[in-house]
Design an enzyme around this catalytic site. Structure first.
Site, PDB file in Angstrom:
ATOM      1  N   ARG A  66      11.137   3.765   4.163  1.00 46.17           N
ATOM      2  CA  ARG A  66      10.666   2.778   5.156  1.00 46.17           C
ATOM      3  C   ARG A  66      11.886   1.999   5.626  1.00 46.17           C
ATOM      4  O   ARG A  66      12.701   1.539   4.810  1.00 46.17           O
ATOM      5  CB  ARG A  66       9.641   1.819   4.557  1.00 46.17           C
ATOM      6  CG  ARG A  66       9.314   0.680   5.516  1.00 46.17           C
ATOM      7  CD  ARG A  66       8.109  -0.112   5.122  1.00 46.17           C
ATOM      8  NE  ARG A  66       6.888   0.659   5.309  1.00 46.17           N
ATOM      9  CZ  ARG A  66       5.663   0.143   5.169  1.00 46.17           C
ATOM     10  NH1 ARG A  66       5.507  -1.117   4.852  1.00 46.17           N
ATOM     11  NH2 ARG A  66       4.597   0.894   5.354  1.00 46.17           N
ATOM     12  N   ARG A  68       0.806  -1.221   0.000  1.00 42.90           N
ATOM     13  CA  ARG A  68       0.000   0.000   0.000  1.00 42.90           C
ATOM     14  C   ARG A  68       0.846   1.280   0.000  1.00 42.90           C
ATOM     15  O   ARG A  68       0.662   2.168  -0.833  1.00 42.90           O
ATOM     16  CB  ARG A  68      -0.894   0.045   1.260  1.00 42.90           C
ATOM     17  CG  ARG A  68      -2.143  -0.737   1.159  1.00 42.90           C
ATOM     18  CD  ARG A  68      -2.491  -1.296   2.525  1.00 42.90           C
ATOM     19  NE  ARG A  68      -1.625  -2.427   2.759  1.00 42.90           N
ATOM     20  CZ  ARG A  68      -1.946  -3.673   2.456  1.00 42.90           C
ATOM     21  NH1 ARG A  68      -3.132  -3.934   2.015  1.00 42.90           N
ATOM     22  NH2 ARG A  68      -1.086  -4.660   2.608  1.00 42.90           N
ATOM     23  N   THR A  69       1.759   1.398   0.954  1.00 37.79           N
ATOM     24  CA  THR A  69       2.464   2.669   1.142  1.00 37.79           C
ATOM     25  C   THR A  69       3.340   2.981  -0.069  1.00 37.79           C
ATOM     26  O   THR A  69       3.315   4.100  -0.592  1.00 37.79           O
ATOM     27  CB  THR A  69       3.321   2.598   2.416  1.00 37.79           C
ATOM     28  OG1 THR A  69       2.527   2.090   3.481  1.00 37.79           O
ATOM     29  CG2 THR A  69       3.865   3.963   2.788  1.00 37.79           C
ATOM     30  N   LYS A 102      25.421  -4.954  -0.672  1.00 40.18           N
ATOM     31  CA  LYS A 102      26.897  -4.965  -0.696  1.00 40.18           C
ATOM     32  C   LYS A 102      27.470  -4.233   0.515  1.00 40.18           C
ATOM     33  O   LYS A 102      28.673  -4.033   0.613  1.00 40.18           O
ATOM     34  CB  LYS A 102      27.402  -4.295  -1.976  1.00 40.18           C
ATOM     35  CG  LYS A 102      26.943  -4.958  -3.252  1.00 40.18           C
ATOM     36  CD  LYS A 102      27.500  -4.173  -4.449  1.00 40.18           C
ATOM     37  CE  LYS A 102      26.628  -4.337  -5.676  1.00 40.18           C
ATOM     38  NZ  LYS A 102      26.896  -3.299  -6.681  1.00 40.18           N
TER      39      LYS A 102
HETATM   40  N1   CP Z   1      -0.405  -0.148   5.991  1.00 45.41           N
HETATM   41  C1   CP Z   1       0.785  -0.331   5.402  1.00 45.41           C
HETATM   42  O1   CP Z   1       1.772   0.312   5.725  1.00 45.41           O
HETATM   43  O2   CP Z   1       0.765  -1.296   4.424  1.00 45.41           O
HETATM   44  P1   CP Z   1       2.044  -1.723   3.565  1.00 45.41           P
HETATM   45  O3   CP Z   1       3.006  -2.416   4.506  1.00 45.41           O
HETATM   46  O4   CP Z   1       1.493  -2.663   2.517  1.00 45.41           O
HETATM   47  O5   CP Z   1       2.651  -0.496   2.982  1.00 45.41           O
END
Ligand code: CP
Length: 311
Positions: free
Chosen positions: A106, A56-57, A84
């Protein structure tokens, strides 16, 4: 108003949260058109850099940037020079040196996005850092609640499940309490971090107590990838004692709505009947994720100066 970095909701002023939510409305109109494209971010570049899996994100940030006409690149760290041994800081400097305006990060380490801001001129969006925050998820959750209830202030919001490992819970607690919601959280005692009450929420170890009269229920994913041994007896016990099912949902108000950030463990923290039921806004959350992320990218890179561009 412009936002430099978006690292979390803990330190984000109420006015900025409100501005993002207000801007997401016009953005949603854009993505409901046949031609989902405006020139607002033409000439800007957005990079998604994900050290953890995402559907999603990552996709919604990439689509949000494309709908606003930014150029996008995505780095899946498993197939990058990270394998690496390249450090997060060197990766940040490398991506920024290519002229990227916004890095969407992330990372499994809490604080990774804040660390990145110290080593790059690019704007940084935290797309989930360890167990710390996931601000755009909470913003899209709040936008979804606003669409359904027309307000957040005074609502009773029940957040159920694995609070300990949930960056979604933490960002929602900061955001919802700032906007005046009454937040009730419930989960197994092993998944309720110490000091939670100090964040302004009521804490229960039984979901029934949190659900009584709730306007909104948010079921959290059981984060099996972050679990230590022995936090729950078994998945079956967890589902029986803490899962959101039709019987528990009946404790909420008749018009209560159900949210889940996804991905779902169906049959564990939420039954398929509830996830797919008439009160579920889970698919709306996904759509709203694109609109809210468009709003964030827009406010970060352009601000209010060319507001007419988004119409
Ligand atoms: N809710 C959410 O962060 O989903 P993803 O891990 O699929 O991005």
């Amino acid at each position: 108003m412009s936002i430099k970095h978006l690292l979390g909701l803990e330190h984000l002023p109420v006015e900025t949260i409100t501005k993002i939510l207000d801007t997401a409305g016009p953005m949603k109109q854009i993505i409901s058109r046949d031609l989902k494209k405006v020139p607002t971010l033409r000439g800007k570049a957005v990079a998604t850099v994900f050290y953890e899996p995402s559907t999603r994100t990552r996709l919604s940030f990439e689509l949000a940037a494309k709908y606003l006409s930014a150029d996008t690149v995505g780095l899946a760290t498993a197939s990058s020079s990270v394998v690496k041994g390249e450090t997060l800081i060197d990766t940040a400097r490398t991506v920024a040196a290519m002229g990227v305006d916004v890095i969407v990060l992330r990372h499994p380490m809490s604080g990774a996005a804040e660390l990145m801001t110290r080593y790059t001129d690019a704007y940084v969006v935290n797309a989930g850092d360890g167990m710390h925050e996931h601000p755009t998820q909470a913003l899209l959750d709040m936008f979804t609640i606003l669409e359904s209830k027309n307000r957040i202030s005074g609502l009773k919001v029940a957040i159920l499940g694995d609070i300990l490992h949930s960056r979604v819970a933490r960002s929602n607690i900061w955001g919802l309490t700032k906007l005046g919601a009454e937040v009730h959280v419930a989960g197994p005692p092993t998944m309720l971090p110490a000091g939670l009450e100090q964040l302004g929420v009521r804490v229960y170890d039984r979901p029934e107590a949190a659900l009584e009269g709730a306007d909104v229920v948010m079921a959290l994913r059981l984060q099996l990838e972050r679990q230590r041994q022995g936090l729950i007896p078994s998945l079956r016990e967890y589902a029986r004692l803490y899962g959101l099912n039709a019987e528990r949902l009946a404790l909420t108000k008749d018009d209560a709505v159900v949210l889940h950030p996804g991905p779902m463990n169906r049959g564990v923290e939420i039954t398929a009947e509830v996830a797919d039921g008439s009160r579920s806004l889970i698919t709306d959350q996904v759509t709203n994720g694109v609109a809210v992320r468009m709003a964030c990218l827009y406010l970060m890179t352009v601000g209010d100066a060319s507001r007419e561009d988004i119409d």
